[in-house]
Motif scaffolding. Structure first.
Motif, PDB file in Angstrom:
ATOM      1  N   MET A   1       0.836  -1.181   0.000  1.00 46.29           N
ATOM      2  CA  MET A   1       0.000   0.000   0.000  1.00 46.29           C
ATOM      3  C   MET A   1       0.883   1.248   0.000  1.00 46.29           C
ATOM      4  SD  MET A   1      -3.021  -0.724   2.674  1.00 46.29           S
ATOM      5  CE  MET A   1      -4.448  -0.128   1.862  1.00 46.29           C
ATOM      6  N   THR A   2       0.371   2.252  -0.577  1.00 46.25           N
ATOM      7  CA  THR A   2       1.130   3.486  -0.623  1.00 46.25           C
ATOM      8  C   THR A   2       0.876   4.322   0.629  1.00 46.25           C
ATOM      9  OG1 THR A   2      -0.627   4.694  -1.728  1.00 46.25           O
ATOM     10  CG2 THR A   2       0.927   3.514  -3.139  1.00 46.25           C
ATOM     11  N   VAL A   3       1.674   5.327   0.772  1.00 43.63           N
ATOM     12  CA  VAL A   3       1.553   6.228   1.914  1.00 43.63           C
ATOM     13  C   VAL A   3       0.214   6.964   1.873  1.00 43.63           C
ATOM     14  CG1 VAL A   3       2.578   8.252   3.007  1.00 43.63           C
ATOM     15  CG2 VAL A   3       4.051   6.481   2.077  1.00 43.63           C
ATOM     16  N   VAL A   4      -0.248   7.305   0.681  1.00 39.47           N
ATOM     17  CA  VAL A   4      -1.524   8.008   0.544  1.00 39.47           C
ATOM     18  C   VAL A   4      -2.668   7.132   1.038  1.00 39.47           C
ATOM     19  CG1 VAL A   4      -3.114   9.043  -1.125  1.00 39.47           C
ATOM     20  CG2 VAL A   4      -0.670   9.432  -1.336  1.00 39.47           C
ATOM     21  N   ALA A   5      -2.638   5.860   0.695  1.00 39.19           N
ATOM     22  CA  ALA A   5      -3.680   4.944   1.157  1.00 39.19           C
ATOM     23  C   ALA A   5      -3.662   4.829   2.674  1.00 39.19           C
ATOM     24  CB  ALA A   5      -3.494   3.571   0.511  1.00 39.19           C
ATOM     25  N   PHE A   6      -2.485   4.759   3.267  1.00 40.97           N
ATOM     26  CA  PHE A   6      -2.391   4.704   4.724  1.00 40.97           C
ATOM     27  C   PHE A   6      -2.925   5.981   5.365  1.00 40.97           C
ATOM     28  CE2 PHE A   6       0.807   1.237   4.380  1.00 40.97           C
ATOM     29  CZ  PHE A   6       0.143   0.337   5.199  1.00 40.97           C
ATOM     30  N   ARG A   7      -2.641   7.126   4.767  1.00 41.17           N
ATOM     31  CA  ARG A   7      -3.151   8.387   5.308  1.00 41.17           C
ATOM     32  C   ARG A   7      -4.670   8.434   5.264  1.00 41.17           C
ATOM     33  NH1 ARG A   7       1.198  12.591   2.629  1.00 41.17           N
ATOM     34  NH2 ARG A   7       2.948  11.926   3.910  1.00 41.17           N
ATOM     35  N   ILE A   8      -5.233   7.973   4.166  1.00 35.77           N
ATOM     36  CA  ILE A   8      -6.694   7.949   4.058  1.00 35.77           C
ATOM     37  C   ILE A   8      -7.283   6.951   5.056  1.00 35.77           C
ATOM     38  CG2 ILE A   8      -8.603   7.356   2.502  1.00 35.77           C
ATOM     39  CD1 ILE A   8      -6.869   8.557   0.240  1.00 35.77           C
ATOM     40  N   ALA A 107     -15.119  16.709   5.865  1.00 34.36           N
ATOM     41  CA  ALA A 107     -13.682  16.954   6.020  1.00 34.36           C
ATOM     42  C   ALA A 107     -12.863  15.755   5.539  1.00 34.36           C
ATOM     43  CB  ALA A 107     -13.364  17.273   7.470  1.00 34.36           C
ATOM     44  N   SER A 108     -13.321  14.561   5.831  1.00 35.88           N
ATOM     45  CA  SER A 108     -12.586  13.363   5.402  1.00 35.88           C
ATOM     46  C   SER A 108     -12.595  13.203   3.889  1.00 35.88           C
ATOM     47  CB  SER A 108     -13.191  12.120   6.048  1.00 35.88           C
ATOM     48  OG  SER A 108     -13.095  12.196   7.429  1.00 35.88           O
ATOM     49  N   VAL A 109     -13.732  13.466   3.263  1.00 41.90           N
ATOM     50  CA  VAL A 109     -13.813  13.353   1.806  1.00 41.90           C
ATOM     51  C   VAL A 109     -12.928  14.414   1.149  1.00 41.90           C
ATOM     52  CG1 VAL A 109     -15.368  13.663  -0.171  1.00 41.90           C
ATOM     53  CG2 VAL A 109     -16.044  12.225   1.749  1.00 41.90           C
ATOM     54  N   LEU A 110     -12.961  15.627   1.661  1.00 44.99           N
ATOM     55  CA  LEU A 110     -12.096  16.673   1.108  1.00 44.99           C
ATOM     56  C   LEU A 110     -10.623  16.325   1.288  1.00 44.99           C
ATOM     57  CD1 LEU A 110     -13.971  19.916   2.168  1.00 44.99           C
ATOM     58  CD2 LEU A 110     -13.754  18.961  -0.126  1.00 44.99           C
ATOM     59  N   PHE A 111     -10.281  15.755   2.440  1.00 48.46           N
ATOM     60  CA  PHE A 111      -8.910  15.333   2.697  1.00 48.46           C
ATOM     61  C   PHE A 111      -8.490  14.245   1.707  1.00 48.46           C
ATOM     62  CE2 PHE A 111      -6.058  12.321   4.760  1.00 48.46           C
ATOM     63  CZ  PHE A 111      -5.003  13.143   5.084  1.00 48.46           C
ATOM     64  N   ALA A 112      -9.345  13.248   1.512  1.00 49.42           N
ATOM     65  CA  ALA A 112      -9.018  12.153   0.596  1.00 49.42           C
ATOM     66  C   ALA A 112      -8.885  12.651  -0.835  1.00 49.42           C
ATOM     67  CB  ALA A 112     -10.083  11.062   0.692  1.00 49.42           C
ATOM     68  N   VAL A 113      -9.789  13.514  -1.263  1.00 54.12           N
ATOM     69  CA  VAL A 113      -9.723  14.054  -2.623  1.00 54.12           C
ATOM     70  C   VAL A 113      -8.454  14.880  -2.798  1.00 54.12           C
ATOM     71  CG1 VAL A 113     -10.813  15.718  -4.193  1.00 54.12           C
ATOM     72  CG2 VAL A 113     -12.188  13.975  -3.064  1.00 54.12           C
ATOM     73  N   TYR A 114      -8.105  15.672  -1.788  1.00 52.20           N
ATOM     74  CA  TYR A 114      -6.884  16.476  -1.870  1.00 52.20           C
ATOM     75  C   TYR A 114      -5.648  15.594  -2.021  1.00 52.20           C
ATOM     76  CZ  TYR A 114      -2.925  19.209  -0.276  1.00 52.20           C
ATOM     77  OH  TYR A 114      -1.695  19.795  -0.170  1.00 52.20           O
ATOM     78  N   TYR A 115      -5.535  14.561  -1.200  1.00 48.55           N
ATOM     79  CA  TYR A 115      -4.343  13.721  -1.283  1.00 48.55           C
ATOM     80  C   TYR A 115      -4.291  12.909  -2.560  1.00 48.55           C
ATOM     81  CZ  TYR A 115      -1.943  14.717   3.007  1.00 48.55           C
ATOM     82  OH  TYR A 115      -1.216  15.339   3.957  1.00 48.55           O
ATOM     83  N   ILE A 116      -5.419  12.423  -3.015  1.00 48.97           N
ATOM     84  CA  ILE A 116      -5.424  11.675  -4.275  1.00 48.97           C
ATOM     85  C   ILE A 116      -5.125  12.615  -5.441  1.00 48.97           C
ATOM     86  CG2 ILE A 116      -6.898  10.381  -5.857  1.00 48.97           C
ATOM     87  CD1 ILE A 116      -8.231   9.162  -3.362  1.00 48.97           C
ATOM     88  N   TYR A 117      -5.728  13.791  -5.425  1.00 50.71           N
ATOM     89  CA  TYR A 117      -5.526  14.768  -6.500  1.00 50.71           C
ATOM     90  C   TYR A 117      -4.063  15.186  -6.592  1.00 50.71           C
ATOM     91  CZ  TYR A 117      -5.906  19.239  -8.941  1.00 50.71           C
ATOM     92  OH  TYR A 117      -5.732  20.285  -9.811  1.00 50.71           O
ATOM     93  N   THR A 118      -3.451  15.530  -5.461  1.00 54.43           N
ATOM     94  CA  THR A 118      -2.056  15.972  -5.508  1.00 54.43           C
ATOM     95  C   THR A 118      -1.115  14.834  -5.852  1.00 54.43           C
ATOM     96  OG1 THR A 118      -1.855  15.650  -3.136  1.00 54.43           O
ATOM     97  CG2 THR A 118      -2.388  17.868  -3.899  1.00 54.43           C
ATOM     98  N   ASN A 119      -1.472  13.616  -5.503  1.00 58.24           N
ATOM     99  CA  ASN A 119      -0.605  12.490  -5.797  1.00 58.24           C
ATOM    100  C   ASN A 119      -0.688  12.096  -7.275  1.00 58.24           C
ATOM    101  OD1 ASN A 119       1.240  10.491  -5.287  1.00 58.24           O
ATOM    102  ND2 ASN A 119      -0.278   9.026  -4.578  1.00 58.24           N
ATOM    103  N   LEU A 120      -1.851  12.173  -7.871  1.00 60.66           N
ATOM    104  CA  LEU A 120      -1.997  11.745  -9.258  1.00 60.66           C
ATOM    105  C   LEU A 120      -1.577  12.812 -10.255  1.00 60.66           C
ATOM    106  CD1 LEU A 120      -5.392   9.855  -9.164  1.00 60.66           C
ATOM    107  CD2 LEU A 120      -3.102   8.900  -9.253  1.00 60.66           C
ATOM    108  N   LEU A 121      -1.755  14.073  -9.927  1.00 58.64           N
ATOM    109  CA  LEU A 121      -1.491  15.116 -10.896  1.00 58.64           C
ATOM    110  C   LEU A 121      -0.144  15.814 -10.734  1.00 58.64           C
ATOM    111  CD1 LEU A 121      -5.035  16.678 -11.123  1.00 58.64           C
ATOM    112  CD2 LEU A 121      -3.971  15.056 -12.663  1.00 58.64           C
TER     113      LEU A 121
END
Length: 122
Positions: A1-8, A107-121
């Motif tokens: 698993m990636t760090v982003v997945a662990f953070r989420i 807040a959790s959904v915004l956090f997850a979208v932010y981390y996924i967005y910054t990681n993919l783009l």
């Protein structure tokens, strides 16, 4: 698993724990009364202190330019979680359970979208 997945997953686990604790408090009126009038004033000071310490840790990590890309729990996440807990304890008398849970989910959904967005783009 990636760090982003662990953070989420950490944020999801925090939501589950906080939601369970709030549901436990709201289940019994004597338990909620005891919490609001005996425990909540003390927890307000405790979470204020923890929030101040986590803010200091966040500022320290930003000044020292600590690399947090591989950390599972970053200083910003720690500060946000402490600030959210402080806000819950501070505003517990004035907010309904639905408002608190809605804020947690948003807040959790915004956090997850932010981390996924910054990681993919980026």
């Amino acid at each position: 698993m990636t760090v982003v997945a662990f953070r989420i997953l950490i944020i999801l686990l925090a939501d589950i724990v906080i939601g369970t604790m709030l549901d436990f408090l709201r289940a019994d009126s004597t338990r909620e009364f005891t919490f609001v009038f005996n425990i909540c004033p003390w927890l307000t000071w405790v979470f204020a202190a923890v929030c101040a310490v986590s803010a200091g840790y966040l500022v320290w990590s930003l000044v020292k330019k600590v690399d947090t890309r591989r950390m599972y729990m970053t200083p910003a996440m720690l500060f946000a979680l402490c600030l959210f807990l402080f806000a819950i304890v501070l505003l517990y008398r004035y907010l309904t359970m639905m408002m608190i849970v809605s804020a947690m989910v948003i807040a959790s959904v915004l956090f997850a979208v932010y981390y996924i967005y910054t990681n993919l783009l980026y």
